[in-house]
Design a protein around this motif. Sequence first.
Motif, PDB file in Angstrom:
ATOM      1  N   LYS A  49       0.824  -1.208   0.000  1.00  0.00           N
ATOM      2  CA  LYS A  49       0.000   0.000   0.000  1.00  0.00           C
ATOM      3  C   LYS A  49       0.860   1.262   0.000  1.00  0.00           C
ATOM      4  O   LYS A  49       0.558   2.225  -0.702  1.00  0.00           O
ATOM      5  CB  LYS A  49      -0.916   0.004   1.217  1.00  0.00           C
ATOM      6  CG  LYS A  49      -1.954   1.111   1.191  1.00  0.00           C
ATOM      7  CD  LYS A  49      -2.712   1.232   2.495  1.00  0.00           C
ATOM      8  CE  LYS A  49      -3.698   0.120   2.664  1.00  0.00           C
ATOM      9  NZ  LYS A  49      -4.532   0.297   3.866  1.00  0.00           N
ATOM     10  N   ASP A  50       1.946   1.259   0.772  1.00  0.00           N
ATOM     11  CA  ASP A  50       2.820   2.437   0.840  1.00  0.00           C
ATOM     12  C   ASP A  50       3.458   2.749  -0.503  1.00  0.00           C
ATOM     13  O   ASP A  50       3.639   3.918  -0.855  1.00  0.00           O
ATOM     14  CB  ASP A  50       3.918   2.231   1.884  1.00  0.00           C
ATOM     15  CG  ASP A  50       3.380   2.262   3.304  1.00  0.00           C
ATOM     16  OD1 ASP A  50       2.226   2.683   3.501  1.00  0.00           O
ATOM     17  OD2 ASP A  50       4.121   1.843   4.227  1.00  0.00           O
ATOM     18  N   LEU A  51       3.826   1.718  -1.243  1.00  0.00           N
ATOM     19  CA  LEU A  51       4.529   1.942  -2.504  1.00  0.00           C
ATOM     20  C   LEU A  51       3.583   2.101  -3.693  1.00  0.00           C
ATOM     21  O   LEU A  51       3.816   2.933  -4.558  1.00  0.00           O
ATOM     22  CB  LEU A  51       5.513   0.797  -2.766  1.00  0.00           C
ATOM     23  CG  LEU A  51       6.507   1.008  -3.897  1.00  0.00           C
ATOM     24  CD1 LEU A  51       7.370   2.240  -3.644  1.00  0.00           C
ATOM     25  CD2 LEU A  51       7.392  -0.212  -4.060  1.00  0.00           C
ATOM     26  N   PHE A  52       2.513   1.320  -3.733  1.00  0.00           N
ATOM     27  CA  PHE A  52       1.670   1.290  -4.927  1.00  0.00           C
ATOM     28  C   PHE A  52       0.233   1.764  -4.721  1.00  0.00           C
ATOM     29  O   PHE A  52      -0.523   1.845  -5.675  1.00  0.00           O
ATOM     30  CB  PHE A  52       1.641  -0.131  -5.508  1.00  0.00           C
ATOM     31  CG  PHE A  52       2.969  -0.571  -6.034  1.00  0.00           C
ATOM     32  CD1 PHE A  52       3.470  -0.065  -7.216  1.00  0.00           C
ATOM     33  CD2 PHE A  52       3.728  -1.483  -5.330  1.00  0.00           C
ATOM     34  CE1 PHE A  52       4.697  -0.459  -7.705  1.00  0.00           C
ATOM     35  CE2 PHE A  52       4.962  -1.889  -5.814  1.00  0.00           C
ATOM     36  CZ  PHE A  52       5.446  -1.375  -6.998  1.00  0.00           C
ATOM     37  N   GLY A  53      -0.170   2.012  -3.485  1.00  0.00           N
ATOM     38  CA  GLY A  53      -1.510   2.515  -3.249  1.00  0.00           C
ATOM     39  C   GLY A  53      -2.500   1.428  -2.885  1.00  0.00           C
ATOM     40  O   GLY A  53      -2.180   0.247  -2.815  1.00  0.00           O
ATOM     41  N   GLU A  54      -3.719   1.859  -2.675  1.00  0.00           N
ATOM     42  CA  GLU A  54      -4.788   0.992  -2.176  1.00  0.00           C
ATOM     43  C   GLU A  54      -5.141  -0.140  -3.136  1.00  0.00           C
ATOM     44  O   GLU A  54      -5.391  -1.262  -2.721  1.00  0.00           O
ATOM     45  CB  GLU A  54      -6.025   1.853  -1.921  1.00  0.00           C
ATOM     46  CG  GLU A  54      -7.070   1.206  -1.083  1.00  0.00           C
ATOM     47  CD  GLU A  54      -6.718   1.162   0.390  1.00  0.00           C
ATOM     48  OE1 GLU A  54      -7.089   0.166   1.031  1.00  0.00           O
ATOM     49  OE2 GLU A  54      -6.093   2.096   0.899  1.00  0.00           O
ATOM     50  N   VAL A  55      -5.148   0.146  -4.424  1.00  0.00           N
ATOM     51  CA  VAL A  55      -5.577  -0.855  -5.409  1.00  0.00           C
ATOM     52  C   VAL A  55      -4.604  -2.026  -5.467  1.00  0.00           C
ATOM     53  O   VAL A  55      -5.008  -3.191  -5.433  1.00  0.00           O
ATOM     54  CB  VAL A  55      -5.735  -0.215  -6.812  1.00  0.00           C
ATOM     55  CG1 VAL A  55      -6.005  -1.268  -7.866  1.00  0.00           C
ATOM     56  CG2 VAL A  55      -6.846   0.818  -6.785  1.00  0.00           C
ATOM     57  N   ASP A  56      -3.322  -1.742  -5.536  1.00  0.00           N
ATOM     58  CA  ASP A  56      -2.346  -2.819  -5.637  1.00  0.00           C
ATOM     59  C   ASP A  56      -2.126  -3.529  -4.309  1.00  0.00           C
ATOM     60  O   ASP A  56      -1.561  -4.625  -4.277  1.00  0.00           O
ATOM     61  CB  ASP A  56      -1.023  -2.303  -6.193  1.00  0.00           C
ATOM     62  CG  ASP A  56      -1.128  -2.033  -7.686  1.00  0.00           C
ATOM     63  OD1 ASP A  56      -1.820  -2.808  -8.362  1.00  0.00           O
ATOM     64  OD2 ASP A  56      -0.523  -1.057  -8.170  1.00  0.00           O
TER      65      ASP A  56
END
Length: 124
Positions: A49-56
């Motif tokens: 989540k920290d690197l790619f966001g909620e979707v990934d």
Amino acid sequence: MPAPATTYERIVYKNPSEYHYMKVRLEFQDCGVGLNAAQFKQLLISALKDLFGEVDAALPLDVLTYEEKTLSAILRICSSGLVKLWSSLTLLGSYKGKNCAFRVIQVSPFLLALSGNSRELVLN
């Protein structure tokens, strides 16, 4: 009479596997930090989540085995999410203010390949 020319055939295996398996270990700079299986999986999801966001962070990720004593696990990730998971684990640097690092020990599209390590093989 000259020898016949040797011909070689190049075979490229394109991996159709739906999943990849990773053997990972979490290392802390300070000793004495422990995580249970739920905390370990939450750490993986928060790294994504920290690197790619909620979707990934919603990638299908399973912790197949987890050893609380050594903080090591075997993970199953969909093949399309392997690079994202690997990069998020590489860039993770701390957990609750304590410095840590993930070590990726082995990766394979076959779970059976993670059962042994030829580098640690002892022949009697």
